[in-house]
Design an enzyme around this catalytic site. Structure first.
Site, PDB file in Angstrom:
ATOM      1  N   HIS A  99      75.926 127.202  40.937  1.00  0.00           N
ATOM      2  CA  HIS A  99      74.597 126.596  40.831  1.00  0.00           C
ATOM      3  C   HIS A  99      73.772 126.987  42.048  1.00  0.00           C
ATOM      4  CE1 HIS A  99      71.448 123.564  40.336  1.00  0.00           C
ATOM      5  NE2 HIS A  99      71.687 123.188  41.565  1.00  0.00           N
ATOM      6  N   LYS A 102      60.993 129.444  31.877  1.00  0.00           N
ATOM      7  CA  LYS A 102      61.558 128.690  32.990  1.00  0.00           C
ATOM      8  C   LYS A 102      60.521 128.633  34.100  1.00  0.00           C
ATOM      9  CE  LYS A 102      65.683 128.203  35.791  1.00  0.00           C
ATOM     10  NZ  LYS A 102      66.971 128.760  36.170  1.00  0.00           N
ATOM     11  N   HIS A 144      70.842 134.328  38.521  1.00  0.00           N
ATOM     12  CA  HIS A 144      70.417 134.407  39.920  1.00  0.00           C
ATOM     13  C   HIS A 144      70.831 135.652  40.680  1.00  0.00           C
ATOM     14  CE1 HIS A 144      68.954 130.357  39.588  1.00  0.00           C
ATOM     15  NE2 HIS A 144      70.128 129.967  39.132  1.00  0.00           N
TER      16      HIS A 144
END
Length: 167
Positions: free
Chosen positions: A137, A64, A37
């Site tokens: 996350h 993904k 990310h």
């Protein structure tokens, strides 16, 4: 005797200062978060950017469905776990200020490479999970709409839900 303790004390203090950054670099969940990310200085932020970054980061086998890259510096992202974030839901934090982001969405077709992506670029408040003061996350992002006028403060926030949760 006093002089011999000073170098030992110096080594001890330096080890305390160096330990947090060393632990951060060794945390596998934080490292995975950065791999999936984080992109400090993106180039292009279009479909070609997404296809290249997704492949380079190992997110294309299988393809993904959705992935968001946060642009900026690691310190600002880590700060969401502290002073630049607020509690959000259960065990999550939302950034107090928006980040420049690029969201890559798989355009469909085969889940096997070559993967084709559509890019969506903008500024978003990000929602992340943190452990030990580190982001681990990416949960979601929000568009912040600003009202007209000199104060430019948020007038509302829109929810953007990814097609599938990101991990």
């Amino acid at each position: 005797m006093e002089m011999s303790l000073r170098p030992l004390l110096l080594v001890f203090v330096l080890s305390l200062v160096a330990t947090p950054s060393t632990l951060a670099q060794d945390d596998p969940r934080y490292t995975k978060f950065l791999t999936q990310h984080y992109d400090a200085k993106p180039k292009g932020r279009d479909a070609r950017y997404c296809e290249s970054m997704m492949k380079r980061r190992g997110l294309t086998s299988p393809c993904k469905e959705v992935n968001t890259f946060i642009h900026g510096n690691k310190g600002s992202i880590k700060a969401v776990c502290g002073a630049n974030g607020s509690p959000y839901g259960e065990n999550l934090r939302i950034s107090q200020s928006p980040f420049q982001i690029t969201t890559c969405k798989h355009t469909g077709g085969s889940p096997r490479p070559p993967c084709r992506y559509r890019a969506s670029a903008g500024f978003r408040h990000v929602v992340i999970a943190c452990e030990n003061g580190l982001p681990v996350h990416f949960d979601e992002s929000f568009i912040s709409l600003y009202s007209a006028g000199p104060r430019r403060r948020p007038s509302s926030v829109l929810f953007l839900s990814p097609l599938t949760p990101e991990h």
